[in-house]
Write an enzyme that holds these catalytic residues in place. Structure first.
Site, PDB file in Angstrom:
ATOM      1  N   TYR A  56       1.808   6.531  28.822  1.00 33.76           N
ATOM      2  CA  TYR A  56       2.948   5.653  29.062  1.00 33.76           C
ATOM      3  C   TYR A  56       2.887   4.411  28.159  1.00 33.76           C
ATOM      4  CZ  TYR A  56       3.353   8.593  33.198  1.00 33.76           C
ATOM      5  OH  TYR A  56       3.449   9.670  34.049  1.00 33.76           O
ATOM      6  N   HIS A 122      -2.503  15.892  32.361  1.00 33.99           N
ATOM      7  CA  HIS A 122      -1.110  15.447  32.220  1.00 33.99           C
ATOM      8  C   HIS A 122      -0.228  16.493  31.517  1.00 33.99           C
ATOM      9  CE1 HIS A 122       1.507  11.617  31.413  1.00 33.99           C
ATOM     10  NE2 HIS A 122       2.196  12.600  31.931  1.00 33.99           N
TER      11      HIS A 122
HETATM   12  P1  NAD Z   1      12.096   7.259  38.470  1.00 31.99           P
HETATM   13  O1  NAD Z   1      12.981   8.333  39.003  1.00 31.99           O
HETATM   14  O2  NAD Z   1      11.194   6.555  39.395  1.00 31.99           O
HETATM   15  O3  NAD Z   1      13.093   6.259  37.733  1.00 31.99           O
HETATM   16  C1  NAD Z   1      12.704   5.100  37.123  1.00 31.99           C
HETATM   17  C2  NAD Z   1      13.987   4.378  36.727  1.00 31.99           C
HETATM   18  O4  NAD Z   1      14.655   3.980  37.930  1.00 31.99           O
HETATM   19  C3  NAD Z   1      13.709   3.126  35.940  1.00 31.99           C
HETATM   20  O5  NAD Z   1      14.718   3.003  34.962  1.00 31.99           O
HETATM   21  C4  NAD Z   1      13.848   2.025  36.984  1.00 31.99           C
HETATM   22  O6  NAD Z   1      14.251   0.814  36.435  1.00 31.99           O
HETATM   23  C5  NAD Z   1      14.916   2.599  37.880  1.00 31.99           C
HETATM   24  N1  NAD Z   1      14.852   2.047  39.234  1.00 31.99           N
HETATM   25  C6  NAD Z   1      13.811   2.070  40.095  1.00 31.99           C
HETATM   26  N2  NAD Z   1      14.138   1.421  41.232  1.00 31.99           N
HETATM   27  C7  NAD Z   1      15.410   0.995  41.074  1.00 31.99           C
HETATM   28  C8  NAD Z   1      16.323   0.269  41.900  1.00 31.99           C
HETATM   29  N3  NAD Z   1      15.995  -0.166  43.117  1.00 31.99           N
HETATM   30  N4  NAD Z   1      17.561   0.004  41.417  1.00 31.99           N
HETATM   31  C9  NAD Z   1      17.923   0.437  40.183  1.00 31.99           C
HETATM   32  N5  NAD Z   1      17.120   1.133  39.353  1.00 31.99           N
HETATM   33  C10 NAD Z   1      15.877   1.407  39.805  1.00 31.99           C
HETATM   34  O7  NAD Z   1      11.291   7.882  37.248  1.00 31.99           O
HETATM   35  P2  NAD Z   1       9.850   7.640  36.669  1.00 31.99           P
HETATM   36  O8  NAD Z   1       9.529   6.199  36.489  1.00 31.99           O
HETATM   37  O9  NAD Z   1       9.769   8.569  35.516  1.00 31.99           O
HETATM   38  O10 NAD Z   1       8.902   8.243  37.791  1.00 31.99           O
HETATM   39  C11 NAD Z   1       8.101   7.459  38.619  1.00 31.99           C
HETATM   40  C12 NAD Z   1       6.629   7.568  38.273  1.00 31.99           C
HETATM   41  O11 NAD Z   1       6.179   8.908  38.472  1.00 31.99           O
HETATM   42  C13 NAD Z   1       6.269   7.260  36.814  1.00 31.99           C
HETATM   43  O12 NAD Z   1       6.204   5.883  36.599  1.00 31.99           O
HETATM   44  C14 NAD Z   1       4.951   7.967  36.705  1.00 31.99           C
HETATM   45  O13 NAD Z   1       3.933   7.205  37.289  1.00 31.99           O
HETATM   46  C15 NAD Z   1       5.181   9.230  37.535  1.00 31.99           C
HETATM   47  N6  NAD Z   1       5.614  10.371  36.701  1.00 31.99           N
HETATM   48  C16 NAD Z   1       4.680  11.257  36.315  1.00 31.99           C
HETATM   49  C17 NAD Z   1       5.045  12.320  35.498  1.00 31.99           C
HETATM   50  C18 NAD Z   1       3.987  13.290  35.048  1.00 31.99           C
HETATM   51  O14 NAD Z   1       2.852  13.157  35.422  1.00 31.99           O
HETATM   52  N7  NAD Z   1       4.318  14.258  34.238  1.00 31.99           N
HETATM   53  C19 NAD Z   1       6.355  12.465  35.062  1.00 31.99           C
HETATM   54  C20 NAD Z   1       7.295  11.550  35.510  1.00 31.99           C
HETATM   55  C21 NAD Z   1       6.913  10.505  36.338  1.00 31.99           C
END
Ligand code: NAD
Length: 311
Positions: A56, A122
């Protein structure tokens, strides 16, 4: 905040957890101070599980998270990071034991901790599954036996790779993303298999990596045009109902009894406050039905990794 036991482990994770990828500027350029405040706010509001990866922001998320955790007592958070993915191209993946061992040490140094609670491989669909099974998972088993990590799992997008993995190995947990959200519930196929084996399920990206937000998906989002258009309709429908689409998206994703914890990412302290508040309530079933209908005839998936590892 509700806490759930992760599979057969002794970890009790908050139902809503904090995904630290936005700390790496993955969705937009962020203020480091806001990012750090977001981590502290999440912990203060009862979130006890934080997920990150060296991938990330090309290690930036781990570095910023390390700064945030400097002032937090280690017993206040359950921490997961990952190894094996360091970029977007196939050449940026390395599931060799040598790289995994080095990667963990580098992550610990950036995070300023002595150990992580969970280490994931990952996005294994980008790797050669023979190497993942013959070299990478045995490496994690050895790290666990040596006490360098407490638990381990694998992450990825295609549902198939998890089914394959648990056929061969007793893993502690899996982390998948965008597979149990308003636009796609493919994870449900896998849940009985994981439950029967006691594998803990972590669900990430309840907004579908920004699809179900007022700001919309980032330019790099892998979804097709129809999915982006259906998501825009979902945003509009929620506006007409006077509700934030992210609220419904979050409530829908966390409202599954087998999902131990859902990871949501943000670098805005106000958003994490909203998310924790929203997570206390169930979604409106009528609105959920209308929103789900918008995605019913849309291909909500995208290719990820090697062709042979796709669903
Ligand atoms: P997410 O669906 O959590 O979306 C994040 C987006 O939503 C960001 O743009 C954020 O600003 C917005 N957001 C969050 N809360 C909000 C609110 N209250 N109002 C408006 N917008 C809001 O997607 P993500 O960040 O990709 O997933 C969460 C976490 O999961 C990642 O940070 C990571 O730690 C993990 N993840 C892991 C993998 C993997 O291992 N392959 C893949 C994706 C995500």
């Amino acid at each position: 905040m509700q806490y759930n036991k992760l599979g057969k482990t002794d970890l009790n994770l908050s139902k809503l957890s904090y995904g630290a990828s936005p700390l790496g500027g993955v969705f937009r350029n962020i203020s480091e101070a806001d990012g750090i405040r977001t981590v502290h706010t999440a912990l203060d509001l009862g979130i006890n599980h934080i997920d990150v990866s060296p991938y990330y922001g090309d290690t930036v998320a781990e570095t910023v998270l390390g700064k945030a955790l400097k002032t937090v007592s280690r017993d206040r958070f359950i921490l997961s990071t990952k190894a094996g993915r360091y970029g977007s191209e196939f050449a940026d993946f390395d599931f060799s034991a040598k790289r995994i061992n080095a990667s963990l040490e580098e992550s610990l140094a950036r995070l300023g901790v002595d150990g992580v609670d969970i280490l994931y491989l990952h996005d294994i669909e980008f790797g050669d599954l023979n190497q993942v099974f013959e070299e990478a998972i045995p490496c994690l088993q050895a790290l666990k036996a040596q006490g360098k990590i407490r638990y381990f799992g694998v992450t990825g997008y295609p549902v198939k790779i998890f089914e394959e993995t648990v056929k061969h190995f007793d893993i502690d947990c899996i982390l998948t993303y965008c597979r149990y959200a308003l636009h796609d519930t493919a994870l449900t196929k896998l849940i009985p298999i994981l439950d029967s084996k006691g594998v803990g399920i972590i669900n990430a990206s309840p907004t579908g990596m920004g699809l179900l937000t007022e700001r919309g998906a980032p330019s790099w989002h892998p979804g097709n045009k129809e999915l982006l258009a259906a998501s825009a309709k979902a945003v509009k429908l929620c506006q007409e109902h006077g509700v934030d689409v992210t609220e419904v998206a979050l409530q829908f994703a966390i409202d599954h009894p087998s999902i131990v914890s859902t990871l949501v990412g943000t670098a805005n302290p106000l958003n994490i406050e909203k998310n924790v508040k929203w997570a206390e309530k169930k979604p409106d079933p009528v609105l959920v039905e209308k929103l789900r209908a918008l995605f019913a005839n849309v291909d909500c998936t995208w290719p990820s990794g090697h062709a042979t590892n796709q669903d």
